[in-house]
Design a protein around this motif. Structure first.
Motif, PDB file in Angstrom:
ATOM      1  N   PRO A 141       3.221   1.917   5.200  1.00 39.04           N
ATOM      2  CA  PRO A 141       3.140   3.272   5.800  1.00 39.04           C
ATOM      3  C   PRO A 141       2.311   4.242   4.962  1.00 39.04           C
ATOM      4  CG  PRO A 141       5.428   2.498   5.613  1.00 39.04           C
ATOM      5  CD  PRO A 141       4.587   1.588   4.776  1.00 39.04           C
ATOM      6  N   TRP A 142       1.774   3.784   3.831  1.00 33.33           N
ATOM      7  CA  TRP A 142       1.166   4.708   2.864  1.00 33.33           C
ATOM      8  C   TRP A 142      -0.351   4.532   2.752  1.00 33.33           C
ATOM      9  CZ3 TRP A 142       5.491   6.871   3.103  1.00 33.33           C
ATOM     10  CH2 TRP A 142       6.691   6.227   2.850  1.00 33.33           C
ATOM     11  N   GLY A 143      -1.028   4.291   3.873  1.00 34.58           N
ATOM     12  CA  GLY A 143      -2.456   4.010   3.844  1.00 34.58           C
ATOM     13  C   GLY A 143      -3.300   5.093   3.180  1.00 34.58           C
ATOM     14  N   ASP A 144      -3.118   6.368   3.582  1.00 33.50           N
ATOM     15  CA  ASP A 144      -3.913   7.458   3.007  1.00 33.50           C
ATOM     16  C   ASP A 144      -3.613   7.618   1.519  1.00 33.50           C
ATOM     17  OD1 ASP A 144      -5.113   7.979   5.418  1.00 33.50           O
ATOM     18  OD2 ASP A 144      -3.745   9.618   5.967  1.00 33.50           O
ATOM     19  N   LEU A 145      -2.353   7.480   1.180  1.00 31.21           N
ATOM     20  CA  LEU A 145      -1.932   7.571  -0.220  1.00 31.21           C
ATOM     21  C   LEU A 145      -2.613   6.483  -1.052  1.00 31.21           C
ATOM     22  CD1 LEU A 145       0.276   9.283  -1.810  1.00 31.21           C
ATOM     23  CD2 LEU A 145       1.745   7.293  -1.535  1.00 31.21           C
ATOM     24  N   GLU A 146      -2.655   5.277  -0.513  1.00 32.79           N
ATOM     25  CA  GLU A 146      -3.250   4.141  -1.227  1.00 32.79           C
ATOM     26  C   GLU A 146      -4.761   4.305  -1.395  1.00 32.79           C
ATOM     27  OE1 GLU A 146       0.219   1.182   0.535  1.00 32.79           O
ATOM     28  OE2 GLU A 146      -1.837   1.089   1.332  1.00 32.79           O
ATOM     29  N   ARG A 147      -5.406   4.778  -0.355  1.00 31.83           N
ATOM     30  CA  ARG A 147      -6.863   4.991  -0.477  1.00 31.83           C
ATOM     31  C   ARG A 147      -7.169   6.014  -1.564  1.00 31.83           C
ATOM     32  NH1 ARG A 147      -5.967   5.007   5.091  1.00 31.83           N
ATOM     33  NH2 ARG A 147      -6.733   3.141   6.173  1.00 31.83           N
ATOM     34  N   GLN A 148      -6.341   7.033  -1.647  1.00 28.90           N
ATOM     35  CA  GLN A 148      -6.562   8.091  -2.633  1.00 28.90           C
ATOM     36  C   GLN A 148      -6.259   7.631  -4.056  1.00 28.90           C
ATOM     37  OE1 GLN A 148      -4.672  12.490  -3.670  1.00 28.90           O
ATOM     38  NE2 GLN A 148      -4.650  11.787  -1.562  1.00 28.90           N
TER      39      GLN A 148
END
Length: 427
Positions: A141-148
């Motif tokens: 669920p943490w796609g944006d967090l992971e990209r950052q």
């Protein structure tokens, strides 16, 4: 609001701990989330007054575990990810992905990939082992967090080594979170209360000359440090309290933490010399500019007038800071690096006539002592209040540290086994 949004808001606050040493939060819900994550790894801030408003910001100050964390990972983003990974909700999907990578590696003929994975995981290996039954390479669920923070989504191969470092650091951090740290009081910007300013857990910025740029940008923004919760490293040319004829250079010393620290050392040197029972010598090796020295030698003299070269000025400063659990921010330099960084401090102390340089006699090295006029200031009303009341335990600490260093260098107090190893050339 999506499940990811509160975590993304938390990221921005956590980054401030590595950039400024302090993070501030106004929203109580976000503060509660940070309180759990930062327990034991950052110190909460005491309110500036006892009548704290309900709208006052919540603040945390980076502590030793966070400074050490930054040295265990490659970037600030990885450090932030490691803090988030101490929360089981964030960590669990990442563990499932790494568990799947471990299963993949265990099926290969060559064992090197598996060994490398387990080695990178370090203390997090037990977490991954427990996650093997639920191993899966699936989006979290943490796609944006992971990209950052990781550079890509966690299930992709490029994220694997980063994720291993993050989880290893998170497992290491967990051991601190069950022991909350004592709240830290704000810095007294006038410097009149050194007992408050030089307390355990305080951060001290690395020394740097005030060339005008320190106030405009960079990680050591002076207005965010002086008068807040960190001791500034910027050497300014004016005092924070009004300078009078009676105060002279003392106002400037009190307003500049690095100047105060080195003044305490030179004051301790003068006090010790007055007893005629040994002391500290600060000598300048030949070929250096006394106003901008790269290296000042520190010798300790015992009561029998035996001189022992223990190291350098920076070496004793490092010992002092360690003894009081005060940490250099954003990271501790080597002793050699700190000697070089302190050059503008020594220059400023000589310019403001706090220190004085004396040329050595024939074939002897030059040396530094307290300026006689400044020494007189230390015994007047304000100077006595600072050095004999609020700052007494600070300057007095230099003597036992120097004596212990001298004993180490002389081999005094070593056990017989250690001496035998040294004599035999083993050490």
């Amino acid at each position: 609001m999506g499940a990811e949004e509160p975590w993304l808001a938390t990221v921005q606050r956590l980054k401030q701990l590595f950039i400024k040493g302090v993070c501030r939060v106004e929203q109580r819900s976000l503060a509660e989330q940070l309180k759990t994550l930062l327990s034991g790894i950052a110190a909460p801030a005491c309110p500036a007054s006892m009548e704290e408003s309900p709208t006052s910001p919540f603040q945390w100050i980076a502590a030793k575990p966070l400074l050490a964390l930054r040295q265990r990972v490659a970037t600030d983003n990885e450090a932030v990810a490691a803090i988030l990974a101490t929360a089981v909700g964030i960590r669990s999907p990442w563990l499932s992905i790494i568990a799947a990578r471990v299963k993949e590696a265990s099926g290969l003929k060559a064992s090197e990939v598996l060994v490398q994975l387990v080695t990178q995981l370090g203390e997090a290996a037990s977490w991954v082992e427990a996650s093997l039954p639920g191993a899966k390479l699936a989006a979290t669920p943490w796609g944006d967090l992971e990209r950052q923070l990781l550079g890509s989504v966690a299930e992709l191969a490029p994220a694997t080594p980063v994720l291993c470092r993050v989880l290893s650091a998170a497992a290491w951090l967990k051991s601190f979170q069950s022991n909350p740290l004592t709240a830290l009081k704000p810095v007294d910007p006038t410097g009149l209360r050194p007992d408050i300013n030089w307390c355990r857990g305080r951060l001290l910025g690395l020394p740097q000359a005030d060339d005008g740029n320190a106030l405009r940008g960079g990680p050591m923004l002076n207005q965010m440090i002086a008068g807040d919760f960190l001791l500034t490293g910027v050497i300014e040319n004016k005092g924070a309290i009004q300078e009078t004829h009676e105060m002279g250079a003392l106002a400037w010393v009190l307003a500049n933490p690095w100047a105060f620290l080195l003044t305490c050392l030179i004051y301790a040197q003068d006090s010790w010399a007055a007893e005629q029972q040994g002391g500290i010598l600060l000598e300048l090796p030949g070929g250096q500019n006394p106003f901008f020295p790269t290296r000042i030698q520190l010798l300790v003299v015992d009561k029998d007038e035996n001189e022992v070269l223990c190291g350098t000025l920076a070496g004793l400063i490092v010992r002092f800071l360690e003894s009081r659990s005060i940490y250099l921010f954003p990271a501790a330099p080597t002793v050699d690096e700190l000697d070089t960084l302190m050059r503008p401090v020594v220059q400023a102390l000589l310019t403001h006539r706090v220190w004085r340089y004396y040329d050595g006699l024939s074939e002897e090295q030059g040396y530094y002592r307290i300026d006689p006029d400044f020494a007189d200031l230390c015994y007047r009303r304000l100077g006595s209040r600072i050095f004999q009341r609020y700052g007494r335990t600070i300057w007095q600490e230099f003597r036992p540290l120097a004596e212990a260093w001298q004993r180490e260098k002389s081999g005094v107090g070593m056990n017989e086994r250690t001496l035998t190893l040294i004599r035999g050339g083993v050490l």
